[in-house]
Design a protein around this motif. Structure first.
Motif, short mmCIF file in Angstrom:
data_model
loop_
_atom_site.label_atom_id
_atom_site.label_comp_id
_atom_site.label_asym_id
_atom_site.label_seq_id
_atom_site.Cartn_x
_atom_site.Cartn_y
_atom_site.Cartn_z
N MET A 1 0.85 -1.20 0.00
CA MET A 1 0.00 0.00 0.00
C MET A 1 0.88 1.25 0.00
O MET A 1 1.42 1.64 1.03
N ARG A 2 1.02 1.85 -1.17
CA ARG A 2 1.91 3.00 -1.34
C ARG A 2 1.11 4.30 -1.33
O ARG A 2 0.20 4.50 -2.12
N SER A 3 1.46 5.18 -0.40
CA SER A 3 0.74 6.45 -0.29
C SER A 3 1.01 7.32 -1.51
O SER A 3 2.12 7.32 -2.06
N ARG A 4 -0.01 8.04 -1.93
CA ARG A 4 0.15 9.02 -3.01
C ARG A 4 0.69 10.31 -2.39
O ARG A 4 -0.06 11.23 -2.09
N SER A 5 1.98 10.35 -2.20
CA SER A 5 2.59 11.38 -1.36
C SER A 5 3.52 12.32 -2.10
O SER A 5 4.20 13.13 -1.47
N GLU A 6 3.57 12.24 -3.43
CA GLU A 6 4.54 13.04 -4.18
C GLU A 6 4.38 14.53 -3.90
O GLU A 6 5.37 15.26 -3.70
N LEU A 7 3.16 15.00 -3.88
CA LEU A 7 2.89 16.42 -3.64
C LEU A 7 3.39 16.83 -2.26
O LEU A 7 3.97 17.90 -2.08
N LEU A 8 3.17 15.96 -1.28
CA LEU A 8 3.57 16.25 0.08
C LEU A 8 5.09 16.24 0.23
O LEU A 8 5.66 17.05 0.97
#
Length: 327
Positions: free
Chosen positions: A233-240
């Motif tokens: 489960m990979r968080s969609r965290s690029e923006l963060l």
């Protein structure tokens, strides 16, 4: 970035349960709020949302549509689009969308969720969300008392098998090579009537009603009605990450489950003005929990703005007093 053409007190990136709940709370607090939603929710393949009190079985798309209407009814704005960049400004933040539009915000709430990465096994992706499952609280009732295959390795293999045993007494664990199942683990599984097959699964077989079985490396086909696969489960965290927010790994013992964005219990990140809620910060959160987290984050963002506005008003009052002529 282009010059911002619109400004909101809060921009919410992501329009699932967490984002819409946060936006609803903020809109009811009389805040100007914009939700930008790229679509593609994690639960899109599922037939219904479960364990959500008062909304049991509602199709995911219907829940989102109702949430959008509720946000709009209080003056919130919900738009489809994809945020590709964000940066800090003196006034707060600017977010840029894929179409080039730029929006200014005093605070950000990021609810971009996560992506389930499936093992490279033929047929898994085809049946994902229907006959290929990961969460018993989301899907266990629908496959109760049916023959189930658990395809997993490492510590999560035993955990998943014992968990799904609550819904069916016909559970077979297909252990990955090197899964490390020792005699104590095998005895525990056997005590619960769980069969262990050490030949790895190569493919999920399809039948008229969906999943019909699994084919192992030795060519055997075992009939099952559903396949359980613990995903990465990979968080969609690029923006963060671009904003300087920390991303951590989620472990279960020696098993790497996924990644998540760090935050405090209210959703505040280490970057002032940036909040998160839902699966981007909690890999195991269900829809009802994501909505609750969005609600809490929205309230905390409003409280943060209230305190900032009070400080600004105090500063202005001080300036006015100093500006008065001495008589």
């Amino acid at each position: 970035m282009n010059e911002p053409v619109r400004s909101f007190e809060v921009v919410v990136v992501g329009g699932g349960a967490a984002g819409l709940a946060g936006a609803l709370t903020l809109a009811r607090a009389r805040r100007s709020v914009l939700v930008i939603d790229a679509g593609g929710p994690r639960n899109a393949p599922a037939a219904g949302v479960h364990a959500y009190l008062g909304m049991e079985g509602v199709p995911p798309a219907d829940l989102v549509a109702k949430g959008r209407q509720e946000v709009a009814s209080y003056g919130g704005v919900v738009e489809s689009g994809r945020v590709v960049a964000a940066r800090r400004t003196e006034q707060g933040f600017e977010v840029e969308c894929e179409d080039g539009a730029v929006v200014a915000a005093q605070r950000l709430l990021v609810t971009t969720g996560l992506v389930d990465e499936l093992p490279d096994i033929a047929g898994l992706a085809e049946h994902w969300g229907s006959g290929v499952l990961h969460c018993p609280y989301c899907h266990g009732w629908e496959v109760r008392d049916q023959p189930l295959a658990v395809v997993a390795g490492g510590p999560v293999a035993v955990h998943a098998s014992l968990l799904w045993r609550q819904w069916s007494d016909q559970v077979t664990l297909f252990a990955h090579p090197g899964t490390g199942l020792g005699e104590p683990e095998r005895e525990k599984l056997a005590a619960r009537g769980i069969t262990v097959i050490d030949s790895p699964v190569q493919a999920v077989e399809s039948g008229p009603g969906g999943v019909s079985g699994v084919r192992t490396a030795d060519g055997a086909v075992v009939a099952v009605n559903a396949v359980v696969v613990p995903t990465f489960m990979r968080s969609r965290s690029e923006l963060l990450v671009d904003l300087g927010v920390e991303v951590s790994e989620q472990w279960m013992g020696e098993h790497l489950m996924g990644t998540y964005v760090e935050s405090d219990p209210n959703g505040a990140t280490s970057v002032p003005g940036v909040w998160v809620a839902g699966n981007v910060t909690s890999v195991s959160e269900q829809v009802i929990g994501a909505a609750a987290a969005g609600n809490k984050a929205g309230a905390m963002i409003n409280a943060d703005l209230v305190m900032a506005e009070a400080e600004q008003a105090l500063a202005r009052a001080g300036q006015d007093v100093q500006a008065e002529p001495v008589r």
